[in-house]
Scaffold this active site. Structure first.
Site, PDB file in Angstrom:
ATOM      1  N   HIS A   1       0.872  -1.220  -0.525  1.00  0.00           N
ATOM      2  CA  HIS A   1      -0.157   0.291   0.031  1.00  0.00           C
ATOM      3  C   HIS A   1       0.421   0.949   0.242  1.00  0.00           C
ATOM      4  CE1 HIS A   1      -4.783   1.064   0.789  1.00  0.00           C
ATOM      5  NE2 HIS A   1      -4.567   1.403  -0.014  1.00  0.00           N
TER       6      HIS A   1
ATOM      7  N   HIS B   1      -6.375  -0.599   8.852  1.00  0.00           N
ATOM      8  CA  HIS B   1      -5.721   0.403   8.813  1.00  0.00           C
ATOM      9  C   HIS B   1      -6.190   1.759   7.945  1.00  0.00           C
ATOM     10  CE1 HIS B   1      -3.989  -3.587   9.163  1.00  0.00           C
ATOM     11  NE2 HIS B   1      -3.716  -3.916   9.681  1.00  0.00           N
TER      12      HIS B   1
ATOM     13  N   ASP C   1      -3.089   3.679   7.734  1.00  0.00           N
ATOM     14  CA  ASP C   1      -2.013   3.949   6.920  1.00  0.00           C
ATOM     15  C   ASP C   1      -1.593   5.649   6.366  1.00  0.00           C
ATOM     16  OD1 ASP C   1      -2.784   1.178   3.908  1.00  0.00           O
ATOM     17  OD2 ASP C   1      -2.597   1.526   6.339  1.00  0.00           O
TER      18      ASP C   1
ATOM     19  N   HIS D   1       4.405   1.071   3.862  1.00  0.00           N
ATOM     20  CA  HIS D   1       2.970   0.982   3.671  1.00  0.00           C
ATOM     21  C   HIS D   1       1.900   1.448   4.598  1.00  0.00           C
ATOM     22  CE1 HIS D   1       1.827  -3.642   5.821  1.00  0.00           C
ATOM     23  NE2 HIS D   1       2.678  -2.909   6.556  1.00  0.00           N
TER      24      HIS D   1
END
Ligand code: X8A
Ligand code: MN
Ligand code: MN
Ligand code: MN
Length: 305
Positions: free
Chosen positions: A96, A121, A123, A136
């Site tokens: 990600h 999440h 992020d 990520h």
């Protein structure tokens, strides 16, 4: 619908090998033909080639910064070109951290975009709040205007210009958020639908309220960044950071169907499919098939046939 596909076989945003195999696994499951069968024009731009970076010492807690920065610069350029060619962009990851390049390239192609982030999440760690250093878990912090002064100088990251306003972000599926991230989400007043809200409201209301939120003023093109770990591990086990209590297959697909019918989807990321994290072939296939079905839902596949 005209679709441009770009593969980003990159794993440098996190430590687990295998996520770089995602793009070709998703293609091997028949994504291109399935999109064509449902009436899309599809151009596959292939996979980016990421040259390896020799010495890549951490900067603070940001790990593999030079590789991550460079890979995302290449991806940003590719996404900008795909948008310029008039397609809705599908980025196949890879981890990600690639959302940095995907969002940057998308926003560079014209107006401001809204971001729907579907993930267990947030992020949104900065290099100073992260506890793992894995990028990520940080991509959003580099692209949000309001966090720009919270980001230290990082090699190969200087090309990144923040391009997203906090008010234009909605999170769906949150269930594993770090304290630093929670503070940032509250401090910036970012709209979030955690799994609790999902249970309370139901997926239809969540999507209604998501669209109400991002369409408050002008209708901006939508960047859907879909982390496969948003789905429950019973559906998508082959991923690096699985978290129990996730979206059902049906909820996951409903999100894509709803976004599709807004007719504003402009770019979508499908990330974090990692075959080496599946304990059986079935687990890998279940994860890959879910990823394919999510993309098909984005481009008009409806379950009533
Ligand atoms: C929640 N933040 C994590 C995970 C990031 C997942 C990235 B994604 O792309 O899969 O969404 C985890 C941090 N925790 C690790 C275990 C101990 C507590 C902190 C991080 O490394 O920042
Ligand atoms: Mn995740
Ligand atoms: Mn993620
Ligand atoms: Mn992950």
């Amino acid at each position: 619908r005209s679709v441009g596909i770009i593969g980003a076989p990159f794993s440098g945003g996190q430590p687990k090998d295998g996520v770089q195999l995602g793009p070709d696994l998703i293609r091997a499951a028949g994504l291109v033909n399935r999109l064509k069968e449902q009436g899309c024009d599809v151009k596959d731009y292939g996979n980016l080639a990421f040259e390896s970076v020799s010495s890549d010492e951490p900067v603070g807690l940001a790990k593999r910064p030079r590789a991550v920065g460079r890979a995302n610069q290449q991806l940003a350029d590719a996404v900008r070109r795909i948008k310029h060619d008039g397609h809705t962009c599908v980025m196949l990851g890879g981890d990600h951290s690639l959302a940095i390049g995907s969002i940057h390239g998308h926003a560079a192609s014209g107006s401001e975009v809204s971001v729907v982030w579907v993930d267990a999440h947030a992020d949104i760690n900065t290099p100073l709040t992260t506890t793992t250093g894995n990028i990520h878990g940080q991509p959003m912090s580099y692209v949000i205007h309001e966090l720009h002064n919270k980001i230290p100088v990082i090699p190969n990251f200087s090309w990144i210009k923040p391009c997203i306003a906090a008010k234009d972000i909605v999170y769906i599926g949150l269930r594993d958020v770090d304290p630093g991230e929670h503070y940032i989400l509250k401090y910036l007043g970012i709209k979030t639908f955690s799994m609790s809200e999902l249970d309370r409201l139901g997926i239809a209301k969540v999507m209604e309220q998501t669209c109400d939120h991002i369409f408050t003023k002008v209708k901006k093109p939508i960047h859907l960044s879909y982390d496969i770990d948003a789905l429950d591990p019973s559906v998508a086990p082959a991923t690096g950071t699985p978290v129990v209590g996730g979206l059902t297959y049906r909820e996951g697909v409903y999100i894509t169907e709803h976004i599709c019918q807004t007719d504003l989807l402009s770019a979508v990321d499908i990330v974090e499919v990692n075959p080496k994290r599946g304990r059986t072939e079935d687990e890998v296939q279940s994860t890959v098939n879910a990823a394919v079905d999510l993309v098909l839902g984005c481009f008009g596949r409806v379950r009533e046939g």
